[in-house]
Design a protein around this motif. Structure first.
Motif, PDB file in Angstrom:
ATOM      1  N   MET A  10       0.835  -1.209   0.000  1.00 26.87           N
ATOM      2  CA  MET A  10       0.000   0.000   0.000  1.00 26.87           C
ATOM      3  C   MET A  10       0.869   1.259   0.000  1.00 26.87           C
ATOM      4  O   MET A  10       0.536   2.262  -0.631  1.00 26.87           O
ATOM      5  N   LEU A  11       2.001   1.207   0.687  1.00 28.20           N
ATOM      6  CA  LEU A  11       2.897   2.365   0.776  1.00 28.20           C
ATOM      7  C   LEU A  11       3.957   2.366  -0.324  1.00 28.20           C
ATOM      8  O   LEU A  11       4.841   3.222  -0.332  1.00 28.20           O
ATOM      9  N   ASN A  12       3.885   1.392  -1.229  1.00 27.10           N
ATOM     10  CA  ASN A  12       4.857   1.266  -2.322  1.00 27.10           C
ATOM     11  C   ASN A  12       6.293   1.209  -1.819  1.00 27.10           C
ATOM     12  O   ASN A  12       7.179   1.892  -2.327  1.00 27.10           O
ATOM     13  N   LEU A  13       6.514   0.390  -0.814  1.00 26.94           N
ATOM     14  CA  LEU A  13       7.846   0.236  -0.250  1.00 26.94           C
ATOM     15  C   LEU A  13       8.589  -0.906  -0.933  1.00 26.94           C
ATOM     16  O   LEU A  13       7.990  -1.899  -1.337  1.00 26.94           O
ATOM     17  N   PHE A  14       9.882  -0.745  -1.053  1.00 30.22           N
ATOM     18  CA  PHE A  14      10.753  -1.789  -1.567  1.00 30.22           C
ATOM     19  C   PHE A  14      11.346  -2.521  -0.364  1.00 30.22           C
ATOM     20  O   PHE A  14      11.970  -1.900   0.488  1.00 30.22           O
ATOM     21  N   GLY A  15      11.172  -3.816  -0.314  1.00 30.61           N
ATOM     22  CA  GLY A  15      11.753  -4.594   0.768  1.00 30.61           C
ATOM     23  C   GLY A  15      13.169  -5.021   0.421  1.00 30.61           C
ATOM     24  O   GLY A  15      13.433  -5.480  -0.685  1.00 30.61           O
ATOM     25  N   VAL A  16      14.078  -4.819   1.368  1.00 31.62           N
ATOM     26  CA  VAL A  16      15.463  -5.252   1.186  1.00 31.62           C
ATOM     27  C   VAL A  16      15.703  -6.403   2.164  1.00 31.62           C
ATOM     28  O   VAL A  16      15.395  -6.295   3.354  1.00 31.62           O
ATOM     29  N   PHE A  17      16.252  -7.486   1.639  1.00 30.18           N
ATOM     30  CA  PHE A  17      16.455  -8.703   2.419  1.00 30.18           C
ATOM     31  C   PHE A  17      17.878  -9.208   2.222  1.00 30.18           C
ATOM     32  O   PHE A  17      18.467  -9.013   1.164  1.00 30.18           O
ATOM     33  N   THR A  18      18.395  -9.860   3.243  1.00 26.01           N
ATOM     34  CA  THR A  18      19.648 -10.590   3.095  1.00 26.01           C
ATOM     35  C   THR A  18      19.325 -12.077   3.186  1.00 26.01           C
ATOM     36  O   THR A  18      18.292 -12.467   3.724  1.00 26.01           O
ATOM     37  N   LEU A  19      20.217 -12.874   2.672  1.00 25.05           N
ATOM     38  CA  LEU A  19      20.112 -14.315   2.798  1.00 25.05           C
ATOM     39  C   LEU A  19      21.230 -14.728   3.748  1.00 25.05           C
ATOM     40  O   LEU A  19      22.404 -14.645   3.400  1.00 25.05           O
ATOM     41  N   GLU A  20      20.855 -15.092   4.966  1.00 22.52           N
ATOM     42  CA  GLU A  20      21.829 -15.467   5.991  1.00 22.52           C
ATOM     43  C   GLU A  20      21.517 -16.856   6.493  1.00 22.52           C
ATOM     44  O   GLU A  20      20.390 -17.127   6.899  1.00 22.52           O
ATOM     45  N   GLU A  21      22.525 -17.710   6.461  1.00 21.59           N
ATOM     46  CA  GLU A  21      22.386 -19.100   6.870  1.00 21.59           C
ATOM     47  C   GLU A  21      21.189 -19.743   6.171  1.00 21.59           C
ATOM     48  O   GLU A  21      20.447 -20.527   6.750  1.00 21.59           O
ATOM     49  N   GLY A  22      21.003 -19.354   4.909  1.00 21.18           N
ATOM     50  CA  GLY A  22      19.959 -19.937   4.095  1.00 21.18           C
ATOM     51  C   GLY A  22      18.581 -19.345   4.278  1.00 21.18           C
ATOM     52  O   GLY A  22      17.644 -19.732   3.599  1.00 21.18           O
ATOM     53  N   ARG A  23      18.427 -18.405   5.200  1.00 23.92           N
ATOM     54  CA  ARG A  23      17.117 -17.828   5.490  1.00 23.92           C
ATOM     55  C   ARG A  23      17.020 -16.396   5.001  1.00 23.92           C
ATOM     56  O   ARG A  23      17.976 -15.627   5.080  1.00 23.92           O
ATOM     57  N   LEU A  24      15.832 -16.045   4.541  1.00 25.83           N
ATOM     58  CA  LEU A  24      15.554 -14.691   4.085  1.00 25.83           C
ATOM     59  C   LEU A  24      15.276 -13.818   5.297  1.00 25.83           C
ATOM     60  O   LEU A  24      14.380 -14.111   6.094  1.00 25.83           O
ATOM     61  N   ASN A  25      16.073 -12.754   5.465  1.00 29.00           N
ATOM     62  CA  ASN A  25      15.923 -11.857   6.611  1.00 29.00           C
ATOM     63  C   ASN A  25      15.630 -10.439   6.130  1.00 29.00           C
ATOM     64  O   ASN A  25      16.412  -9.878   5.365  1.00 29.00           O
ATOM     65  N   PRO A  26      14.516  -9.856   6.600  1.00 33.75           N
ATOM     66  CA  PRO A  26      14.233  -8.475   6.217  1.00 33.75           C
ATOM     67  C   PRO A  26      15.251  -7.532   6.850  1.00 33.75           C
ATOM     68  O   PRO A  26      15.593  -7.671   8.019  1.00 33.75           O
ATOM     69  N   VAL A  27      15.759  -6.603   6.055  1.00 32.10           N
ATOM     70  CA  VAL A  27      16.746  -5.649   6.537  1.00 32.10           C
ATOM     71  C   VAL A  27      16.120  -4.271   6.680  1.00 32.10           C
ATOM     72  O   VAL A  27      16.249  -3.612   7.695  1.00 32.10           O
ATOM     73  N   GLU A  28      15.413  -3.876   5.617  1.00 29.81           N
ATOM     74  CA  GLU A  28      14.884  -2.526   5.608  1.00 29.81           C
ATOM     75  C   GLU A  28      13.819  -2.414   4.522  1.00 29.81           C
ATOM     76  O   GLU A  28      13.780  -3.201   3.589  1.00 29.81           O
ATOM     77  N   LYS A  29      12.962  -1.391   4.682  1.00 27.48           N
ATOM     78  CA  LYS A  29      12.002  -1.047   3.637  1.00 27.48           C
ATOM     79  C   LYS A  29      12.265   0.394   3.258  1.00 27.48           C
ATOM     80  O   LYS A  29      12.422   1.251   4.130  1.00 27.48           O
ATOM     81  N   VAL A  30      12.334   0.653   1.967  1.00 20.64           N
ATOM     82  CA  VAL A  30      12.652   2.008   1.503  1.00 20.64           C
ATOM     83  C   VAL A  30      11.650   2.425   0.430  1.00 20.64           C
ATOM     84  O   VAL A  30      10.941   1.605  -0.142  1.00 20.64           O
ATOM     85  N   LYS A  31      11.620   3.737   0.152  1.00 16.76           N
ATOM     86  CA  LYS A  31      10.621   4.300  -0.761  1.00 16.76           C
ATOM     87  C   LYS A  31      11.042   4.380  -2.221  1.00 16.76           C
ATOM     88  O   LYS A  31      10.192   4.495  -3.089  1.00 16.76           O
ATOM     89  N   ASN A  32      12.344   4.358  -2.509  1.00 16.82           N
ATOM     90  CA  ASN A  32      12.737   4.596  -3.899  1.00 16.82           C
ATOM     91  C   ASN A  32      13.988   3.795  -4.278  1.00 16.82           C
ATOM     92  O   ASN A  32      14.677   3.253  -3.423  1.00 16.82           O
ATOM     93  N   HIS A  33      14.259   3.793  -5.574  1.00 19.23           N
ATOM     94  CA  HIS A  33      15.409   3.044  -6.104  1.00 19.23           C
ATOM     95  C   HIS A  33      16.736   3.590  -5.586  1.00 19.23           C
ATOM     96  O   HIS A  33      17.681   2.835  -5.370  1.00 19.23           O
ATOM     97  N   ARG A  34      16.804   4.894  -5.401  1.00 12.53           N
ATOM     98  CA  ARG A  34      18.049   5.485  -4.915  1.00 12.53           C
ATOM     99  C   ARG A  34      18.406   4.937  -3.532  1.00 12.53           C
ATOM    100  O   ARG A  34      19.564   4.608  -3.271  1.00 12.53           O
ATOM    101  N   SER A  35      17.420   4.825  -2.662  1.00 11.97           N
ATOM    102  CA  SER A  35      17.670   4.278  -1.324  1.00 11.97           C
ATOM    103  C   SER A  35      18.113   2.824  -1.395  1.00 11.97           C
ATOM    104  O   SER A  35      18.970   2.388  -0.623  1.00 11.97           O
TER     105      SER A  35
END
Length: 187
Positions: A148-173
């Protein structure tokens, strides 16, 4: 979803958001087919190494492990959960190929690959969270609010698991987060 000319599914064929009417699923081969595949490989090779993407992301590793249980013949078979996907898995496959070309025994190749696994890092970004929710990686509230907020989710893959790191508003971020991630490593 439409198949490409070569019969492959193209990412561009998927809808922008997964809905209740469109729930893609991973369907594995029947255990009997996996078993037969290994039998066929056994006829041609004395050593077999299976490198499989992260078992935390799909049941492929567990299904292959079950299919390998009955084997106890002359073939030395190893199965590795690489705890990664995509390029990380490709890097391990390349290393495996190089080590095999040098004539190293399977046990040594497996050891060297397992040493590398904890040193493979990945960071991902997706503007679409409905697929992650439908796959069980995000809860419904996270998915709906992010979309709804048009956020981009950033995730890392650590020890085989998907971990959310941050949500940002634009490609630059997103680019800045990727840059910061890369700067943490010398190589």
């Amino acid at each position: 979803v439409n198949l490409g000319e070569d019969g492959d599914i193209k990412v561009s064929s998927f809808p922008a958001r997964a809905s209740h009417g469109f729930l893609p699923q991973l369907h594995l081969h029947q255990p009997e087919l996996l078993h037969q595949y290994v039998i066929d490989l056994e006829k041609a090779y004395d050593e077999i190494l299976f490198l499989v993407h992260s078992s935390a992301l799909s049941p492929v590793y567990d299904e292959l492990k079950r299919a390998l249980v009955p084997f106890g013949g002359h073939t030395n078979i190893s199965l590795i959960d690489t705890q990664t996907i995509g390029p990380g898995l490709g890097m391990l496959a390349q290393l495996c190929s190089e080590l095999a070309a040098k004539g190293l025994p399977l046990v040594e190749i497996e050891r060297l690959l397992r040493v590398q696994i904890p040193h493979i890092y990945a960071v991902f970004c997706t503007p679409n969270h409905s697929y992650l929710h439908n796959s069980g990686f995000l809860d419904a509230a996270q998915s709906k609010v992010s979309e709804m907020l048009n956020l981009f989710g950033v995730f890392t893959l650590e020890e085989g698991r998907l971990n959310p790191v941050e949500k940002v508003k634009n490609h630059r971020s997103v680019t800045e987060i990727f840059q910061e991630f890369m700067e943490e490593f010398e190589n």
